[in-house]
Design an enzyme around this catalytic site. Structure first.
Site, PDB file in Angstrom:
ATOM      1  CB  VAL A 278      -8.536  -1.969  -2.572  1.00 29.02           C
ATOM      2  CG1 VAL A 278      -9.607  -2.796  -3.263  1.00 29.02           C
ATOM      3  CG2 VAL A 278      -8.838  -0.494  -2.722  1.00 29.02           C
TER       4      VAL A 278
ATOM      5  N   GLY B  65      -4.522  -3.116  -3.248  1.00 26.22           N
ATOM      6  CA  GLY B  65      -4.236  -1.721  -3.545  1.00 26.22           C
ATOM      7  C   GLY B  65      -4.207  -0.902  -2.269  1.00 26.22           C
TER       8      GLY B  65
ATOM      9  CG  ASP C 244     -10.686  11.103  -9.113  1.00 24.31           C
ATOM     10  OD1 ASP C 244      -9.932  11.748  -9.892  1.00 24.31           O
ATOM     11  OD2 ASP C 244     -10.271  10.484  -8.127  1.00 24.31           O
TER      12      ASP C 244
ATOM     13  N   GLY D 179      -4.482   6.853  -0.229  1.00 24.05           N
ATOM     14  CA  GLY D 179      -4.432   7.806   0.866  1.00 24.05           C
ATOM     15  C   GLY D 179      -5.462   7.545   1.951  1.00 24.05           C
ATOM     16  CG  PHE D 180      -9.429   8.598   1.977  1.00 24.69           C
ATOM     17  CD1 PHE D 180      -9.565   9.232   3.209  1.00 24.69           C
ATOM     18  CD2 PHE D 180      -9.632   9.327   0.827  1.00 24.69           C
ATOM     19  CE1 PHE D 180      -9.907  10.562   3.269  1.00 24.69           C
ATOM     20  CE2 PHE D 180      -9.977  10.652   0.888  1.00 24.69           C
ATOM     21  CZ  PHE D 180     -10.106  11.284   2.102  1.00 24.69           C
ATOM     22  N   GLY D 181      -7.063   4.578   2.501  1.00 21.94           N
ATOM     23  CA  GLY D 181      -7.136   3.225   3.037  1.00 21.94           C
ATOM     24  C   GLY D 181      -6.693   2.216   2.009  1.00 21.94           C
TER      25      GLY D 181
ATOM     26  CE  LYS E  39     -11.396   3.619  -2.171  1.00 24.50           C
ATOM     27  NZ  LYS E  39     -11.796   4.313  -3.399  1.00 24.50           N
TER      28      LYS E  39
END
Ligand SMILES: *[C@@H]1O[C@H](CO)[C@@H](O)[C@H](O)[C@H]1NC(C)=O
Ligand SMILES: *[C@@H]1O[C@H](CO)[C@@H](O)[C@H](O)[C@H]1NC(C)=O
Ligand SMILES: *[C@@H]1O[C@H](CO)[C@@H](O)[C@H](O)[C@H]1NC(C)=O
Ligand SMILES: *[C@@H]1O[C@H](CO)[C@@H](O)[C@H](O)[C@H]1NC(C)=O
Ligand SMILES: *[C@@H]1O[C@H](CO)[C@@H](O)[C@H](O)[C@H]1NC(C)=O
Length: 673
Positions: free
Chosen positions: A363, A356, A475, A359-361, A378
């Site tokens: 997986v 996966g 979230d 936006g942040f990185g 992650k």
């Protein structure tokens, strides 16, 4: 070391008679010691009394210079006094061969033994006088080789009791009697231990003898090796007797040393304090192998050692370079993973392991090398966090959350700007993927959907009410709900949204969440609460029944659409056509109504997670819609204005642009974020 004392004590034992009690104690020896020496015996500067060296057939003796009164003469029938002695000796024998001969504690009428022979006579007797009663000699021998042929003491490494000759009255192989037992004997070689401590005690009245030995670093065993041996020394002792030691070598040789000695007549010999004794002599090297073999061995081992040191040094350097330097606070984090392990687990963050991207990185799927368990890692490449210590504390706390409906956070690791979060690996991907992916031919039936919804609720209830502190998920959305092998729901990414805010300047607090799931009040106040989580859950409930995303285009808003159908009295029209009308209508209606109840405009109209789970399990009936605050008022104008407000607020949030970077867009599978 060579503290030496001689105590001569005289005291009254009865009213009409004076009895002598005499005591001597040597803890180490020196030239001032009141010791008469004969033969090879010398006193070394190390305070050891060395009786023999390694020459063959030599004798060395050491006796206390003054005789002791050993016989009670006042009686018509004279008898030997009680006595006791304690000493520490050391036998240094060659590496090869058994060495020889031995040493004996001796009580004799003289310090001179004219004509006495070395070897097995121990410097006490010769072949002519051996065994004669006129010798008046008592000896306890400590031999490392067999005595002379025909003797009872045929065994080497033994203790024997002798009177007037070399034929022992009793012998015992040298052994340490284990404490708490009277019979368990640990044999030990007197020439192999550093030193041996011995105790000899004679009871003049009962006419019994005890001999006890132990390797000197061990405590005195309470059971003697030679125990209550019946022995009458009345005819052996004379009135004045000298006490001391005699040692000899034969064809085989050993060095015999004395480290300390105490003795008492009619009393208990004082204990020797081992910390006051000189160090035992070093064990001798085998002379035959001395110059060349040993030098070669020494050089070789030095070489090997330095090579080893170099290798270890290099390995350490490599390790050091592989790892981040840990700050003190990092060492106390049980959930901290080693960077090396995670790198290994993900095959060096290899593209093929990617499951996966967001936006942040990214997986990655991985297998931990230490345990072989599958994990999802992650990797947040440029960490947006500043307060690492607070962050770690928070992660450590989240790492302790454990529930069957959560994707458990196993741990974390940071290296420079990389931040790694380690989660359980969940095989089937996200609910979002299962519901909407066009390539996915698998359709969840109603029973499976209902079960998934119950699972999500149970997970959220745990976060809100059942753990030690309230955790707001922040979230909740279908792409954050993973489906495991049993088709159960597992909530992921809980609590993290709050972490993303860590270290951000307080005046720029960002609203965190995902468009379509953000409660209206959150856009106004920026404050997440359990009620904003419930709002998002309401949207998820509607999604799972309808199979429709919360916003599909600018025209379609799922919540609004459901409300419209409700008011038209055709709520079941919204049910996912993929279900082919195969479902439990009562359950479907419950979930739809509950979705609407949860996604109400005002937070105080929404139920708590406790209530949500009770409704879902039919523990409580859903409240009548008439009691639902403004929703139940049936005033369509008020209702519409309420939803207009929601949708406009959604658009406001959309422009912030920060949110989309938080919610990870999934690639193919969405496991373990
Ligand atoms: C010697 O023996 C006598 C008679 O048994 C006894 O009274 C006396 O105490 C003994 N002396 C010592 C020093 O034990
Ligand atoms: C051992 O002692 C004897 C007698 O004191 C002496 O003559 C001899 O040289 C010594 N031997 C060694 C190897 O020191
Ligand atoms: C044995 O010892 C006795 C007394 O100590 C002595 O008179 C005798 O000569 C010795 N015999 C030999 C063979 O050395
Ligand atoms: C010998 O040891 C036994 C214990 O095993 C004890 O009862 C006895 O008094 C000791 N004898 C002497 C003379 O110390
Ligand atoms: C043994 O000697 C050391 C040093 O002299 C002393 O500290 C220790 O108390 C002594 N132990 C006993 C049991 O007397």
């Amino acid at each position: 070391m060579a503290s030496q004392t001689l105590l001569l004590l005289l005291f009254l034992s009865s009213l009409h008679q004076i009895a002598s009690l005499e005591t001597l104690i040597y803890e180490g020896f020196d030239e001032n010691s009141e010791i008469s020496r004969e033969g090879s015996s010398i006193i070394k500067t190390s305070h050891l009394l060395k009786l023999t060296n390694r020459s063959t057939n030599i004798v060395g003796r050491a006796f206390y210079k003054t005789p002791f009164q050993m016989l009670n003469q006042t009686d018509p029938q004279p008898y030997a006094y009680s006595f006791s002695t304690n000493f520490v000796f050391s036998i240094v024998s060659p590496n090869s061969g058994s060495g020889g001969f031995g040493l004996a504690f001796t009580i004799a009428p003289s310090t001179h033994f004219p004509g006495a022979e070395a070897g097995h006579y121990l410097g006490l007797f010769n072949s002519t006088n051996d065994g004669e009663a006129s010798n008046h000699i008592f000896a306890v021998e400590f031999d490392t080789v067999n005595g002379h042929k025909g003797d009872a003491d045929s065994e080497g490494n033994h203790v024997g009791v002798n009177t007037n000759g070399m034929e022992s009255k009793i012998t015992e192989p040298a052994a340490y009697i284990e404490e708490g037992t009277a019979t368990v004997k640990d044999d030990f070689r007197m020439a192999k231990v550093d030193a041996v401590q011995a105790w000899i005690e004679y009871d003049g009245e009962k006419k019994t003898l005890n001999v006890t030995i132990a390797p000197w670093e061990l405590p005195r065993p309470s059971t003697p090796l030679i125990n209550n041996y019946n022995l009458d020394l009345s005819n052996v002792m004379k009135e004045n007797m000298f006490v001391g030691f005699s040692a000899s070598t034969g064809q085989e040789t050993s060095s015999h040393y004395l480290l300390g000695w105490s003795f008492a007549v009619n009393g208990v010999a004082p204990s020797l304090n081992s910390s006051n004794l000189p160090n035992p002599p070093p064990k001798e090297e085998d002379p035959s192998s001395f110059p060349w073999v040993q030098v070669a061995v020494a050089i070789l081992s030095a070489l090997i050692l330095s090579l080893l040191c170099l290798l270890i040094f290099l390995a350490c350097c490599k390790r050091y370079m592989d790892f981040e330097v840990l700050e003190d606070w990092e060492k106390d984090c049980p959930h901290r993973f080693r960077y090396k392990d995670l790198k290994l687990a993900t095959q060096g963050f290899e593209e093929s392991q990617l499951i996966g991207v967001g936006g942040f990185g990214a997986v990655y799927k991985g297998v931990l090398p230490t345990t072989g368990t599958e994990v999802a890692v992650k990797r947040i490449v440029r960490s947006p966090f500043h307060g690492m210590r607070e962050f770690a504390a928070e992660i450590e706390s989240l790492g302790r959350l454990r529930h069957k409906n959560l994707v458990n956070l196993q741990g974390w690791c940071k290296k420079k700007n990389d931040l790694l979060l380690v989660y359980d690996f969940i095989p089937n991907g996200s609910l979002d993927f299962v519901l909407y992916n066009p390539d996915n031919n698998f359709v969840l039936d109603w029973g499976q959907r209902f079960n998934i919804l119950k699972g999500i609720s149970a997970g959220l209830l745990y976060l809100h009410e059942e753990w030690e502190q309230v955790v707001i998920h922040r979230d909740v959305k279908t792409s954050n709900i993973l489906i495991d092998g049993n088709l159960s729901a597992r909530l992921g990414d809980f609590g993290l949204a709050r972490l993303y805010n860590h270290g951000q300047a307080s005046h720029t607090t960002n609203v965190v969440g995902t468009i379509g799931y953000i409660a209206p009040e959150l856009t106004r106040t920026g404050k997440a609460s359990t009620k904003t989580d419930v709002y998002a859950l309401g949207v998820v409930l509607l999604e799972v029944v309808t199979g429709k995303r919360p916003l599909d285009s600018d025209q379609f808003f799922l919540v609004e659409w459901a409300i419209e159908n409700y008011h038209l009295g055709q709520l079941l029209e919204v049910v996912d056509p993929k279900l082919d009308s195969v479902y439990d209508a009562e359950e479907v209606e419950l979930v739809l109504k509950l979705g609407l109840l949860c996604s109400q405009h005002r937070p105080d109209y929404r139920p708590t997670m406790k209530q949500v789970t009770r409704y879902l399990n039919f523990d409580d009936p859903l409240p009548d819609t008439a009691d639902w605050g403004h929703f139940g008022s049936n005033s369509s104008s008020r209702m519409n204005s309420g939803f207009l407000e929601v949708t406009s607020s959604l658009r406001t949030v959309e422009t912030s642009g920060y949110l989309s970077s938080i919610s990870m867009s999934t690639k193919s599978m969405d496991a373990g974020r």
